[in-house]
Scaffold this active site. Structure first.
Site, PDB file in Angstrom:
ATOM      1  N   HIS A 280     -13.079  -3.096  -2.249  1.00  0.00           N
ATOM      2  CA  HIS A 280     -12.305  -2.754  -1.255  1.00  0.00           C
ATOM      3  C   HIS A 280     -12.684  -3.511   0.052  1.00  0.00           C
ATOM      4  O   HIS A 280     -12.560  -3.095   1.003  1.00  0.00           O
ATOM      5  CB  HIS A 280     -12.391  -0.961  -1.005  1.00  0.00           C
ATOM      6  CG  HIS A 280     -11.112  -0.528  -0.735  1.00  0.00           C
ATOM      7  ND1 HIS A 280     -10.243   0.080  -1.551  1.00  0.00           N
ATOM      8  CD2 HIS A 280     -10.402  -0.672   0.717  1.00  0.00           C
ATOM      9  CE1 HIS A 280      -9.243   0.691  -0.637  1.00  0.00           C
ATOM     10  NE2 HIS A 280      -9.389   0.300   0.379  1.00  0.00           N
TER      11      HIS A 280
ATOM     12  N   LYS B  11      -7.346  -0.444  -9.819  1.00  0.00           N
ATOM     13  CA  LYS B  11      -8.005  -1.332  -8.946  1.00  0.00           C
ATOM     14  C   LYS B  11      -9.273  -0.671  -8.318  1.00  0.00           C
ATOM     15  O   LYS B  11      -9.301   0.526  -7.917  1.00  0.00           O
ATOM     16  CB  LYS B  11      -7.198  -1.469  -7.596  1.00  0.00           C
ATOM     17  CG  LYS B  11      -7.675  -2.203  -6.512  1.00  0.00           C
ATOM     18  CD  LYS B  11      -6.605  -2.581  -5.588  1.00  0.00           C
ATOM     19  CE  LYS B  11      -6.975  -3.429  -4.083  1.00  0.00           C
ATOM     20  NZ  LYS B  11      -7.654  -2.647  -3.215  1.00  0.00           N
TER      21      LYS B  11
ATOM     22  N   THR C  96      -5.415   2.527  -6.932  1.00  0.00           N
ATOM     23  CA  THR C  96      -6.661   2.556  -6.409  1.00  0.00           C
ATOM     24  C   THR C  96      -7.906   3.530  -6.737  1.00  0.00           C
ATOM     25  O   THR C  96      -7.339   4.758  -6.114  1.00  0.00           O
ATOM     26  CB  THR C  96      -6.334   2.196  -5.011  1.00  0.00           C
ATOM     27  OG1 THR C  96      -5.551   1.126  -4.789  1.00  0.00           O
ATOM     28  CG2 THR C  96      -7.927   1.710  -4.294  1.00  0.00           C
TER      29      THR C  96
ATOM     30  N   TYR D 233      -2.179   5.678  -3.954  1.00  0.00           N
ATOM     31  CA  TYR D 233      -3.226   6.777  -3.647  1.00  0.00           C
ATOM     32  C   TYR D 233      -2.674   8.059  -4.076  1.00  0.00           C
ATOM     33  O   TYR D 233      -1.461   8.179  -3.744  1.00  0.00           O
ATOM     34  CB  TYR D 233      -3.713   7.024  -2.303  1.00  0.00           C
ATOM     35  CG  TYR D 233      -4.517   5.678  -1.835  1.00  0.00           C
ATOM     36  CD1 TYR D 233      -5.561   5.096  -2.318  1.00  0.00           C
ATOM     37  CD2 TYR D 233      -4.237   5.133  -0.459  1.00  0.00           C
ATOM     38  CE1 TYR D 233      -6.270   4.129  -1.932  1.00  0.00           C
ATOM     39  CE2 TYR D 233      -4.913   4.108   0.044  1.00  0.00           C
ATOM     40  CZ  TYR D 233      -6.048   3.655  -0.691  1.00  0.00           C
ATOM     41  OH  TYR D 233      -6.845   2.634  -0.008  1.00  0.00           O
TER      42      TYR D 233
ATOM     43  N   SER E  75       0.801  -1.057  -0.041  1.00  0.00           N
ATOM     44  CA  SER E  75       0.018  -0.030  -0.006  1.00  0.00           C
ATOM     45  C   SER E  75       0.717   1.377  -0.016  1.00  0.00           C
ATOM     46  O   SER E  75       2.114   1.278   0.608  1.00  0.00           O
ATOM     47  CB  SER E  75      -0.690   0.194   1.386  1.00  0.00           C
ATOM     48  OG  SER E  75      -1.556   1.052   1.366  1.00  0.00           O
TER      49      SER E  75
HETATM   50  C1  LIG Z   1      -7.208  -3.363   6.910  1.00  0.00           C
HETATM   51  C2  LIG Z   1      -7.132  -3.094   5.295  1.00  0.00           C
HETATM   52  C3  LIG Z   1      -6.573  -2.293   4.666  1.00  0.00           C
HETATM   53  C4  LIG Z   1      -6.623  -2.033   3.327  1.00  0.00           C
HETATM   54  N1  LIG Z   1      -5.811  -1.097   2.786  1.00  0.00           N
HETATM   55  C5  LIG Z   1      -5.692  -0.841   1.478  1.00  0.00           C
HETATM   56  C6  LIG Z   1      -4.811  -0.042   0.798  1.00  0.00           C
HETATM   57  O1  LIG Z   1      -4.168   0.657   1.508  1.00  0.00           O
HETATM   58  N2  LIG Z   1      -4.885   0.182  -0.415  1.00  0.00           N
HETATM   59  C7  LIG Z   1      -5.774  -0.544  -1.360  1.00  0.00           C
HETATM   60  O2  LIG Z   1      -5.609  -0.478  -2.497  1.00  0.00           O
HETATM   61  N3  LIG Z   1      -6.811  -1.551  -0.781  1.00  0.00           N
HETATM   62  C8  LIG Z   1      -6.762  -1.709   0.580  1.00  0.00           C
HETATM   63  N4  LIG Z   1      -7.390  -2.711   1.000  1.00  0.00           N
HETATM   64  C9  LIG Z   1      -8.322  -3.522   0.287  1.00  0.00           C
HETATM   65  C10 LIG Z   1      -7.738  -4.640  -0.184  1.00  0.00           C
HETATM   66  O3  LIG Z   1      -6.532  -4.416  -0.998  1.00  0.00           O
HETATM   67  C11 LIG Z   1      -8.421  -5.494  -0.882  1.00  0.00           C
HETATM   68  O4  LIG Z   1      -9.102  -5.138  -1.960  1.00  0.00           O
HETATM   69  C12 LIG Z   1      -9.591  -6.216   0.094  1.00  0.00           C
HETATM   70  O5  LIG Z   1      -9.194  -6.305   1.359  1.00  0.00           O
HETATM   71  C13 LIG Z   1     -10.136  -7.564  -0.423  1.00  0.00           C
HETATM   72  O6  LIG Z   1     -11.096  -7.877   0.450  1.00  0.00           O
HETATM   73  P1  LIG Z   1     -10.878  -9.213   1.418  1.00  0.00           P
HETATM   74  O7  LIG Z   1     -10.271  -8.646   2.597  1.00  0.00           O
HETATM   75  O8  LIG Z   1     -12.292  -9.550   1.825  1.00  0.00           O
HETATM   76  O9  LIG Z   1     -10.347 -10.273   0.764  1.00  0.00           O
HETATM   77  C14 LIG Z   1      -7.535  -2.686   2.560  1.00  0.00           C
HETATM   78  C15 LIG Z   1      -8.347  -3.745   3.083  1.00  0.00           C
HETATM   79  C16 LIG Z   1      -8.017  -4.027   4.403  1.00  0.00           C
HETATM   80  C17 LIG Z   1      -9.036  -5.016   4.915  1.00  0.00           C
END
Ligand SMILES: Cc1cc2nc3c(=O)[nH]c(=O)nc-3n(C[C@H](O)[C@H](O)[C@H](O)COP(=O)(O)O)c2cc1C
Length: 383
Positions: free
Chosen positions: A278, A254, A161, A135, A111
């Site tokens: 997300h 994304k 994203t 971002y 990230s």
């Molecule tokens: C705690 C947490 C932090 C996340 N931070 C980011 C991030 O910084 N950038 C991003 O593109 N997606 C972020 N995501 C989304 C994940 O990349 C992903 O799309 C998502 O977790 C997929 O769903 P799942 O957790 O059910 O597998 C985050 C998800 C979680 C759970």
């Protein structure tokens, strides 16, 4: 239940994570936006698709390898970018996940808000493809420097994203008094004191901050404040085009959710379309990705890489997304529960569970190579 190594499934790792983390930190991983409909339905929707299988096929050798952002990947899944991993494992954070991904032969995406430096993460995962997620800061100079540093450190893919230009309404966080970095107040102190092991780790580790933007004055904002005030809400397709050009290599967008936007992403210079909501943390009651895949695949054609994520807790979920048209699948919480449960060993366990699920199910389906899996073996559940 003993340690992470003895977890039988991802749900076991989730339980271990819950016991190890203060409630506010666990809820930050586990929770979603508003009524958490998207979060729950994304997991449950997989059950509405059922398998038929090929009989009497030689499955003595099973090939699970795919390509992600043009790079070889040992599995049809890889690690999705998630912010601030040191919150979940204060000492090693992203380094623990990077080492586990490296050992499993799967790509690691980090990230913008990673809590370890790009260079240290690259050193922890030298043998697998690495991608940076972006971002977009209002100050484009920060973005340019981040891209240049990532390239120099050996990151080969860039992910923009687009579903989080405004932070989602995650109601567990204000209820728990949670922020990143965590602050001490009457709500958080009792939650933290209930987890002394975590507190000791936190006290012995560096402060949790966006490690790749150390020089940036965030004016004391927490991560949600950074997203809402320092990232750029004016972003349009023109900016995506600019970034694709600036990166000049494999580039994913994304957080796409329509066929029309998938085509636009390709027109803007993306090589990869990434369907995601997300993890249910942004728009509640958004359509589960498994329902979007066929129309998006039809819109972009067979040759374009389509990544999917959301609600994946079992190898069967990975394979259902592949059967519906995904080229590969990204894992968010599955790895985070592992990380919180047991650091590197916990992520290793999460990836092992997924890998053995995938191999077993491909064998049972009579599919010796994951590239042969398609919608013919998957049916909507009757009734
Ligand atoms: C705690 C947490 C932090 C996340 N931070 C980011 C991030 O910084 N950038 C991003 O593109 N997606 C972020 N995501 C989304 C994940 O990349 C992903 O799309 C998502 O977790 C997929 O769903 P799942 O957790 O059910 O597998 C985050 C998800 C979680 C759970």
């Amino acid at each position: 239940m003993a340690g992470a190594a003895s977890a039988i499934n991802i749900s076991d790792l989730r339980e271990l994570a819950k016991r190890r983390l203060p409630r506010m930190v666990f809820d930050y991983i586990d929770g979603g936006a508003e009524d958490e409909m998207t979060l729950r339905r994304s997991v449950d929707r997989f059950d509405d698709f059922e398998w038929v299988w090929n009989s009497l096929v030689d499955v003595s050798e099973i090939n699970t390898a795919t390509r992600v952002m043009g790079q070889p990947n040992a599995q049809p899944f890889f690690v999705s970018p998630t912010a601030a991993s040191c919150l979940f494992h204060p000492r090693a954070g992203e380094l623990a996940t990077g080492r586990a991904a490296n050992a499993a032969g799967v790509a690691y995406s980090i990230s913008t808000l990673a809590s370890k430096s790009l260079e240290d993460i690259a050193a922890a995962a030298p043998d697998v493809p690495k991608f940076i997620q972006v971002y977009v800061w209002k100050d484009r100079g920060l973005v340019k420097d981040f891209l240049a540093r990532a390239k120099a450190a050996g990151f080969t893919g860039c992910i923009l994203t687009v579903d989080a230009v405004i932070a989602g309404n995650r109601e567990r966080d204000p209820r728990n008094g949670f922020s990143i970095p965590p602050s001490v107040n009457w709500k958080t102190a009792t939650q933290a004191l209930a987890r002394p092991g975590y507190l000791m780790d936190l006290a012995r580790s560096p402060a949790i901050a966006p490690a790749n933007f150390e020089g940036v004055d965030t004016g004391g904002r927490d991560v949600m404040g950074v997203i809402n005030e320092l990232f750029d809400r004016t972003m349009t397709w023109k900016d995506a085009e600019w970034m694709a050009q600036e990166w000049g290599g494999p580039f994913a967008i994304k957080g796409i959710s329509t066929a029309e936007d998938a085509r636009r992403a390709l027109d803007a210079g993306a090589s990869t379309v990434w369907l995601s909501n997300h993890g249910g943390r942004q728009i509640d009651t958004s359509v589960p990705v498994i329902d979007l895949l066929p129309e998006v695949r039809a819109a972009v054609g067979a040759g374009v890489e389509v990544i999917a994520d959301g609600g994946v807790r079992r190898g069967s979920h990975v394979l259902k997304l592949i059967a519906r048209g995904a080229s590969s699948v990204a894992l968010g919480r599955a790895c985070l529960y592992g990380l919180a449960a047991g650091g590197e060993a916990g992520v290793t366990r999460a990836l092992d569970i997924m890998a053995s699920d995938v191999e077993r199910l491909l064998g049972l389906l009579g599919i010796p190579d994951v590239s042969q899996l398609d919608e013919r073996l998957l049916r909507p559940r009757a009734g």
